[in-house]
Design an enzyme around this catalytic site. Structure first.
Site, PDB file in Angstrom:
ATOM      1  N   ASP A 109      27.744  35.943  45.251  1.00  0.00           N
ATOM      2  CA  ASP A 109      27.515  34.494  45.237  1.00  0.00           C
ATOM      3  C   ASP A 109      28.634  33.658  45.829  1.00  0.00           C
ATOM      4  OD1 ASP A 109      29.498  34.852  43.367  1.00  0.00           O
ATOM      5  OD2 ASP A 109      28.185  34.649  41.635  1.00  0.00           O
ATOM      6  N   GLU A 156      23.812  42.703  43.879  1.00  0.00           N
ATOM      7  CA  GLU A 156      24.086  41.859  42.704  1.00  0.00           C
ATOM      8  C   GLU A 156      23.189  40.616  42.730  1.00  0.00           C
ATOM      9  OE1 GLU A 156      27.845  39.619  41.179  1.00  0.00           O
ATOM     10  OE2 GLU A 156      28.173  41.692  40.621  1.00  0.00           O
ATOM     11  N   GLU A 159      28.861  28.891  42.998  1.00  0.00           N
ATOM     12  CA  GLU A 159      28.244  30.220  43.008  1.00  0.00           C
ATOM     13  C   GLU A 159      26.769  30.199  42.603  1.00  0.00           C
ATOM     14  OE1 GLU A 159      31.186  29.496  41.631  1.00  0.00           O
ATOM     15  OE2 GLU A 159      32.638  30.691  42.740  1.00  0.00           O
ATOM     16  N   HIS A 164      40.462  31.372  37.642  1.00  0.00           N
ATOM     17  CA  HIS A 164      40.484  30.876  39.025  1.00  0.00           C
ATOM     18  C   HIS A 164      39.328  29.959  39.404  1.00  0.00           C
ATOM     19  CE1 HIS A 164      37.082  33.141  40.717  1.00  0.00           C
ATOM     20  NE2 HIS A 164      37.371  34.040  39.810  1.00  0.00           N
ATOM     21  N   ARG A 166      36.569  27.346  40.502  1.00  0.00           N
ATOM     22  CA  ARG A 166      36.680  25.977  41.019  1.00  0.00           C
ATOM     23  C   ARG A 166      36.273  24.941  39.981  1.00  0.00           C
ATOM     24  NH1 ARG A 166      36.809  27.847  46.294  1.00  0.00           N
ATOM     25  NH2 ARG A 166      37.431  26.321  47.854  1.00  0.00           N
ATOM     26  N   HIS A 196      45.992  34.322  40.590  1.00  0.00           N
ATOM     27  CA  HIS A 196      45.240  34.220  41.845  1.00  0.00           C
ATOM     28  C   HIS A 196      46.075  33.462  42.882  1.00  0.00           C
ATOM     29  CE1 HIS A 196      41.992  32.959  44.537  1.00  0.00           C
ATOM     30  NE2 HIS A 196      41.127  33.704  43.872  1.00  0.00           N
TER      31      HIS A 196
HETATM   32  C1  UD1 Z   1      36.369  32.632  45.903  1.00  0.00           C
HETATM   33  C2  UD1 Z   1      34.878  32.435  45.680  1.00  0.00           C
HETATM   34  C3  UD1 Z   1      34.532  32.690  44.218  1.00  0.00           C
HETATM   35  C4  UD1 Z   1      35.067  34.020  43.736  1.00  0.00           C
HETATM   36  C5  UD1 Z   1      36.551  34.123  44.053  1.00  0.00           C
HETATM   37  C6  UD1 Z   1      37.080  35.480  43.690  1.00  0.00           C
HETATM   38  C7  UD1 Z   1      33.727  30.719  46.999  1.00  0.00           C
HETATM   39  C8  UD1 Z   1      33.451  29.295  47.170  1.00  0.00           C
HETATM   40  N1  UD1 Z   1      34.527  31.058  45.978  1.00  0.00           N
HETATM   41  O1  UD1 Z   1      37.040  31.622  45.154  1.00  0.00           O
HETATM   42  O2  UD1 Z   1      33.119  32.676  44.073  1.00  0.00           O
HETATM   43  O3  UD1 Z   1      34.871  34.102  42.349  1.00  0.00           O
HETATM   44  O4  UD1 Z   1      36.755  33.918  45.453  1.00  0.00           O
HETATM   45  O5  UD1 Z   1      38.472  35.490  43.607  1.00  0.00           O
HETATM   46  O6  UD1 Z   1      33.262  31.523  47.747  1.00  0.00           O
HETATM   47  N2  UD1 Z   1      44.219  32.716  48.935  1.00  0.00           N
HETATM   48  C9  UD1 Z   1      45.269  33.358  49.568  1.00  0.00           C
HETATM   49  N3  UD1 Z   1      45.166  34.700  49.782  1.00  0.00           N
HETATM   50  C10 UD1 Z   1      44.111  35.428  49.387  1.00  0.00           C
HETATM   51  C11 UD1 Z   1      43.054  34.780  48.731  1.00  0.00           C
HETATM   52  C12 UD1 Z   1      43.114  33.420  48.524  1.00  0.00           C
HETATM   53  O7  UD1 Z   1      46.255  32.725  49.953  1.00  0.00           O
HETATM   54  O8  UD1 Z   1      44.091  36.639  49.613  1.00  0.00           O
HETATM   55  C13 UD1 Z   1      44.308  31.253  48.706  1.00  0.00           C
HETATM   56  C14 UD1 Z   1      44.076  30.430  49.984  1.00  0.00           C
HETATM   57  O9  UD1 Z   1      44.949  29.332  49.968  1.00  0.00           O
HETATM   58  C15 UD1 Z   1      42.637  29.927  49.806  1.00  0.00           C
HETATM   59  C16 UD1 Z   1      42.572  29.764  48.301  1.00  0.00           C
HETATM   60  O10 UD1 Z   1      43.297  30.864  47.780  1.00  0.00           O
HETATM   61  O11 UD1 Z   1      42.385  28.731  50.501  1.00  0.00           O
HETATM   62  C17 UD1 Z   1      41.195  29.721  47.690  1.00  0.00           C
HETATM   63  O12 UD1 Z   1      40.372  30.788  48.160  1.00  0.00           O
HETATM   64  P1  UD1 Z   1      38.776  30.592  48.181  1.00  0.00           P
HETATM   65  O13 UD1 Z   1      38.156  31.861  48.664  1.00  0.00           O
HETATM   66  O14 UD1 Z   1      38.430  29.355  48.897  1.00  0.00           O
HETATM   67  O15 UD1 Z   1      38.439  30.298  46.676  1.00  0.00           O
HETATM   68  P2  UD1 Z   1      38.539  31.227  45.396  1.00  0.00           P
HETATM   69  O16 UD1 Z   1      38.896  30.378  44.245  1.00  0.00           O
HETATM   70  O17 UD1 Z   1      39.373  32.410  45.713  1.00  0.00           O
HETATM   71  N1  UDP Z   2      41.226  41.836  39.976  1.00  0.00           N
HETATM   72  C1  UDP Z   2      42.223  42.564  40.622  1.00  0.00           C
HETATM   73  N2  UDP Z   2      43.507  42.118  40.549  1.00  0.00           N
HETATM   74  C2  UDP Z   2      43.863  41.001  39.870  1.00  0.00           C
HETATM   75  C3  UDP Z   2      42.835  40.252  39.232  1.00  0.00           C
HETATM   76  C4  UDP Z   2      41.521  40.695  39.307  1.00  0.00           C
HETATM   77  O1  UDP Z   2      41.955  43.580  41.226  1.00  0.00           O
HETATM   78  O2  UDP Z   2      45.052  40.662  39.856  1.00  0.00           O
HETATM   79  C5  UDP Z   2      39.849  42.322  40.050  1.00  0.00           C
HETATM   80  C6  UDP Z   2      39.069  42.365  38.769  1.00  0.00           C
HETATM   81  O3  UDP Z   2      39.333  43.538  38.031  1.00  0.00           O
HETATM   82  C7  UDP Z   2      37.646  42.301  39.273  1.00  0.00           C
HETATM   83  C8  UDP Z   2      37.751  41.366  40.435  1.00  0.00           C
HETATM   84  O4  UDP Z   2      39.122  41.388  40.840  1.00  0.00           O
HETATM   85  O5  UDP Z   2      37.237  43.571  39.771  1.00  0.00           O
HETATM   86  C9  UDP Z   2      37.326  40.005  39.994  1.00  0.00           C
HETATM   87  O6  UDP Z   2      37.749  39.084  40.903  1.00  0.00           O
HETATM   88  P1  UDP Z   2      37.826  37.547  40.579  1.00  0.00           P
HETATM   89  O7  UDP Z   2      38.052  37.340  39.136  1.00  0.00           O
HETATM   90  O8  UDP Z   2      38.807  36.988  41.544  1.00  0.00           O
HETATM   91  O9  UDP Z   2      36.376  37.055  41.012  1.00  0.00           O
HETATM   92  P2  UDP Z   2      34.973  36.917  40.264  1.00  0.00           P
HETATM   93  O10 UDP Z   2      34.584  38.237  39.711  1.00  0.00           O
HETATM   94  O11 UDP Z   2      35.145  35.862  39.226  1.00  0.00           O
HETATM   95  O12 UDP Z   2      34.070  36.459  41.351  1.00  0.00           O
END
Ligand code: UD1
Ligand code: UDP
Length: 384
Positions: free
Chosen positions: A99, A121, A135, A209, A211, A242
């Site tokens: 999602d 999923e 999501e 984490h 939004r 995160h």
């Molecule tokens: C995204 C997904 C969310 C999912 C989550 C898992 C959307 C809108 N959101 O949210 O559904 O639960 O991922 O973690 O698709 N960043 C880094 N390095 C990384 C990853 C992220 O620097 O490896 C930082 C960047 O500044 C980025 C910010 O995190 O802009 C947010 O990442 P983003 O994918 O937009 O949102 P998440 O909260 O991670």
């Molecule tokens: N996870 C990880 N390292 C971390 C935190 C989470 O590998 O430091 C794993 C966690 O066990 C799960 C996945 O990341 O498998 C979940 O990711 P996240 O919570 O970012 O996203 P969501 O499941 O809420 O979309």
């Protein structure tokens, strides 16, 4: 042999990668498929870490991530990037997961290119379009686009039936249980989490984490954690933060420098899953962790208003506590001090899978393309 079915998996974030990696490996193993992988890199470091653990590499990489990216930039960059990739690779089917914005955009791009879409999923719902945001809407929109729907549970399939989605629906279990067969191990080194005594201390693993929790809800969550650390001398809160700057800044501001709270960089999937297998309990707003921790026999407090994963709540191992500081603090205190309450929640339940979801998904794709005589049998959780 007839031509191989070209299956392209598209994903971009950490959880999609963890849950799609075992499927990519399964597809590669099978002679009837040519398995291609396109990553959008909506996440960069957190995605690459998963690819490393599972030893898979991408055939295409859109490399879209930027700091503080907005939903519109993610969506438009993925849509445009995939137009070229699909034109070059010409997949027979595109697989998306869950999602995220990558998921929605990739499904839409495949639809525009008239390529079949398989949704891994599928069927999770809260029926509140702003929770989780974005999501809930992403997965509903993908549900309308997809041709094949791989539902983890029967409850997920019933959600789709209510929306009149009846064809191409399979109950497969969740691929996260398959992933944990690779990641949880006594051999994983947790020594980077310094000064934590798993024997003497109650280790509480935290993630946060979402939004919709940005701002006040996240501040309430962190205030509750701070109070827990200040109140209980025998706990260690381990929080891999995160990489989102919004989360990072809020966590540092409220929790930085507090004893018994360890703010550490994200762990790789092996470290994270193994840490959960050794902890006392988990507090999270994550989706995937609500599926993983129950399988490991760890109680989970979910710091959200709603969950699309009611199965473990019904089984009694996950409790939805909301985002109010007092409610979070009180529920955690109960689990830390009331042993009966803790024991009731700390039991391994696994409504989400038996570790063979990827096999069922690959079988369903083969059946859909006429390469099998029968569809796979539905996943059924163990009866209590
Ligand atoms: C995204 C997904 C969310 C999912 C989550 C898992 C959307 C809108 N959101 O949210 O559904 O639960 O991922 O973690 O698709 N960043 C880094 N390095 C990384 C990853 C992220 O620097 O490896 C930082 C960047 O500044 C980025 C910010 O995190 O802009 C947010 O990442 P983003 O994918 O937009 O949102 P998440 O909260 O991670
Ligand atoms: N996870 C990880 N390292 C971390 C935190 C989470 O590998 O430091 C794993 C966690 O066990 C799960 C996945 O990341 O498998 C979940 O990711 P996240 O919570 O970012 O996203 P969501 O499941 O809420 O979309």
């Amino acid at each position: 042999m007839t031509r191989k079915i070209k299956v392209m998996s598209v994903f971009g974030t950490r959880p999609e990668a963890i849950k799609m990696a075992p499927l990519v490996l399964e597809l590669k193993r099978r002679p009837e498929f040519e398995s291609l992988l396109c990553v959008t890199a909506q996440h960069r470091e957190m995605l690459d870490s998963v690819l490393d653990i599972f030893k898979i590499s991408a055939d295409y990489d859109l490399n879209i991530m930027q700091p503080r990216q907005t939903l519109s930039t993610i969506t438009s960059k993925v849509l445009l990037g995939l137009e070229d990739v699909f034109e070059k690779a010409k997949p027979d089917i595109v697989l998306v997961h869950g999602d995220t914005s990558t998921t929605f955009s990739a499904a839409l791009a495949a639809y525009y290119a008239k390529i079949k879409v398989g949704h891994v999923e599928a069927g999770l719902r809260t029926y509140d379009k702003y929770s989780p945001f974005p999501e809930e809407m992403n997965r509903r929109l993908v549900g309308s686009i997809a041709d094949l729907h791989f539902c983890p549970t029967e409850n997920n399939r019933n959600n789709l039936l209510r929306e009149n989605i009846k064809n191409g629906v399979y109950i497969t279990g969740n691929t996260v249980i398959d992933a944990m067969k690779y990641t949880v191990s006594d051999k994983v080194d947790l020594s980077l989490i310094k000064d934590v005594d798993f024997e003497r201390e109650k280790v509480v693993v935290v993630t946060c984490h979402r939004r919709e929790n940005y701002g006040k809800p996240m501040e309430q969550i962190f205030s509750a954690l701070k109070r827990l650390a200040e109140t209980n001398e025998d706990i260690q809160i381990v929080y891999p933060v995160h990489l989102s700057p919004v989360v990072h800044e809020t966590a540092q501001r409220i929790l930085g420098g507090i004893s018994r709270i360890k703010l550490i960089p994200p762990l790789d999937a092996e470290q994270m899953h193994t840490l959960m297998s050794r902890c006392y309990m988990v507090m999270t707003d994550s989706g995937g962790i609500q599926e993983e921790a129950p399988a490991l026999g760890k109680p989970v407090l979910v710091m959200r208003r709603e969950t699309e994963r009611p199965e473990a709540v019904e089984a009694g191992t996950v409790r939805l506590v909301g985002v109010d500081e007092k409610a979070i603090f009180d529920s955690a205190q109960e689990l830390l001090h009331d042993l009966d309450s803790y024991e009731r929640m700390a039991k391994a339940v696994n409504p989400y899978g038996d570790g063979s979801a990827c096999c069922r998904i690959a079988d369903a794709i083969a059946w859909d393309f006429g390469l099998k005589d029968a569809p796979p049998r539905d996943f059924e959780p163990e009866k209590k």
